[in-house]
Motif scaffolding. Structure first.
Motif, PDB file in Angstrom:
ATOM      1  N   ILE A  81       0.854  -1.210   0.000  1.00 49.73           N
ATOM      2  CA  ILE A  81       0.000   0.000   0.000  1.00 49.73           C
ATOM      3  C   ILE A  81       0.876   1.241   0.000  1.00 49.73           C
ATOM      4  O   ILE A  81       0.655   2.188  -0.761  1.00 49.73           O
ATOM      5  N   GLU A  82       1.887   1.211   0.833  1.00 44.14           N
ATOM      6  CA  GLU A  82       2.773   2.373   0.946  1.00 44.14           C
ATOM      7  C   GLU A  82       3.486   2.643  -0.381  1.00 44.14           C
ATOM      8  O   GLU A  82       3.579   3.787  -0.821  1.00 44.14           O
ATOM      9  N   ARG A  83       3.971   1.573  -1.022  1.00 48.29           N
ATOM     10  CA  ARG A  83       4.680   1.746  -2.304  1.00 48.29           C
ATOM     11  C   ARG A  83       3.760   2.360  -3.349  1.00 48.29           C
ATOM     12  O   ARG A  83       4.143   3.299  -4.055  1.00 48.29           O
ATOM     13  N   ILE A  84       2.530   1.865  -3.448  1.00 45.17           N
ATOM     14  CA  ILE A  84       1.588   2.397  -4.452  1.00 45.17           C
ATOM     15  C   ILE A  84       1.298   3.871  -4.147  1.00 45.17           C
ATOM     16  O   ILE A  84       1.309   4.726  -5.036  1.00 45.17           O
ATOM     17  N   CYS A  85       1.060   4.164  -2.864  1.00 47.04           N
ATOM     18  CA  CYS A  85       0.695   5.542  -2.497  1.00 47.04           C
ATOM     19  C   CYS A  85       1.867   6.500  -2.706  1.00 47.04           C
ATOM     20  O   CYS A  85       1.675   7.634  -3.162  1.00 47.04           O
ATOM     21  N   GLU A  86       3.061   6.043  -2.393  1.00 46.00           N
ATOM     22  CA  GLU A  86       4.229   6.921  -2.608  1.00 46.00           C
ATOM     23  C   GLU A  86       4.389   7.240  -4.087  1.00 46.00           C
ATOM     24  O   GLU A  86       4.648   8.390  -4.454  1.00 46.00           O
ATOM     25  N   ARG A  87       4.226   6.225  -4.917  1.00 48.00           N
ATOM     26  CA  ARG A  87       4.345   6.475  -6.363  1.00 48.00           C
ATOM     27  C   ARG A  87       3.252   7.420  -6.824  1.00 48.00           C
ATOM     28  O   ARG A  87       3.468   8.292  -7.663  1.00 48.00           O
TER      29      ARG A  87
END
Ligand code: SF4
Length: 368
Positions: A81-87
């Motif tokens: 989730i964090e990776r998708i949101c950061e991108r």
């Protein structure tokens, strides 16, 4: 004139919602055609990332390619989730669109075991954590967890800028059937609950799943009645069903889409947006029927709801607006008129008012 209690038919009464629709209103709405409404003077869209929290779903709608059966369903980890949101935040998005099936039932043992291992006793408890991750990354959550009880929605409402669920139709259609049928009454109750809790809400209808024109009129009147009661419906999506690996029932013709869109525009107040998704509907041929929003576009993730239909590039949205000779502007996942203490929790308001890059990005869209 006798107003018949359509709530009996919709099944909403079983969920504590009384909804009465005047049959004369249905007849009047069925008479509306595109010539009775006007094209919008401007178009809007939101920039989002899809975060498909889980593909587990208690239902088995026959047109849906989103859900996976038990044993195959996915559940994003906090790191994913964090990776998708950061991108998404890096790409300039403002919205984390959390997509779901509907509350996974007991068949999804592996999903419940994983949630438990992460310290959660429900998908809603996990959604709250997911929304926090999105907010920390600089995105405003908009969640669509399907049918929700009051307790479930209360658990996550203050971590969302807005929420949504498609009503789809008030009719009992076979496309919702099978051993685990989705009930219109429960969807109506979810929309009503959002109103009671003061959640800015997105809903809509799905055209072509076996409902009649009269069913569409009744569905739109049901949404309009709930909005009149609570004032919380920010937009209505008018979406055609499309062919895919599970649905071979065809897609509604242009005339049906034009009439339905015009009915939606006619029955809702002007400040409730009518949205058409350009990757699924012939938007340019619907603009004169009152479309004023093109939905969410994602520069970096697939449309996980309809993966076979690519989102058009932002440039394509600009071309649609240019050809219609109207301005196009970006909006937040919560419409401007709901950005107030009356509608947004302190946590969401703090994000929008924040002195960081995300806060500045949000406010720039409000000041447009
Ligand atoms: S349309 Fe929604 S409720 Fe129906 S099966 Fe798909 S994810 Fe589940």
């Amino acid at each position: 004139m006798l107003a018949f209690p359509r709530s009996d038919v919709f099944g909403a009464e079983a969920y504590g919602v009384e909804l009465t629709i005047d049959p004369d209103d249905v007849e009047r709405l069925l008479e509306v055609d595109p010539a009775d409404v006007s094209a919008a003077p401007a178009l809007t869209f939101a920039r989002n990332v899809f975060v498909p929290l889980t593909t587990a779903c208690r239902y088995t709608c026959t047109y849906c390619t989103y859900y996976d059966v038990p044993g195959e369903a996915s559940l994003l980890s906090p790191e994913e989730i964090e990776r998708i949101c950061e991108r998404g935040a890096e790409a300039g998005c403002t919205e984390a669109l959390f997509t779901f099936g509907d509350d996974p039932d007991e068949r999804y043992t592996e999903i419940h075991e994983q949630l438990s291992a992460w310290g959660h006793d429900s998908i809603h408890s996990y959604l709250r954590e997911a929304c926090e991750i999105a907010l920390d990354c600089g995105l405003l959550p908009h969640s669509n967890p399907g049918d929700q009880t009051r307790e479930q929605m209360k658990l996550v409402a203050d971590r969302n800028a807005s929420m949504g669920v498609m009503l789809e139709t008030t009719a009992d259609v076979t496309a919702h059937g099978g051993p685990r049928a989705k009930e219109p009454g429960q969807r109506i109750a979810t929309i009503a609950t959002a109103g009671e809790l003061g959640v800015p809400f997105t809903t809509g209808i799905l055209v072509g799943i076996g409902e009649t024109a009269r069913d569409r009129a009744e569905s739109l009147l049901a949404i309009a009645a709930l909005h009149e009661r609570y004032g919380h419906v920010q937009e209505i999506i008018v979406q055609p069903v499309v062919s895919n690996e599970r649905w071979r029932g065809g897609t509604p013709d242009l005339e049906a889409m034009r009439r339905t869109t015009a009915m939606a525009r006619s029955v809702l107040p002007d400040d409730v947006s009518i949205q058409s998704p350009p990757n699924l509907a012939p938007v340019e041929e619907l603009l004169d029927c009152g479309i004023d929003d093109l939905g969410g576009v994602s520069p970096i993730t697939d449309d996980h709801i309809n993966p076979e239909y690519e989102w058009p590039a932002l440039r394509e949205l600009e071309r649609i607006a240019e050809r219609a000779d109207v301005p196009l502007s970006e909006r937040l996942p919560v419409y401007d008129r709901y950005v107030s203490p009356e509608w947004l929790s302190p946590r969401i308001r703090a994000a929008i008012d924040g002195d960081d890059e995300a806060g500045r990005r949000y406010r720039a869209l409000l000041d447009r």
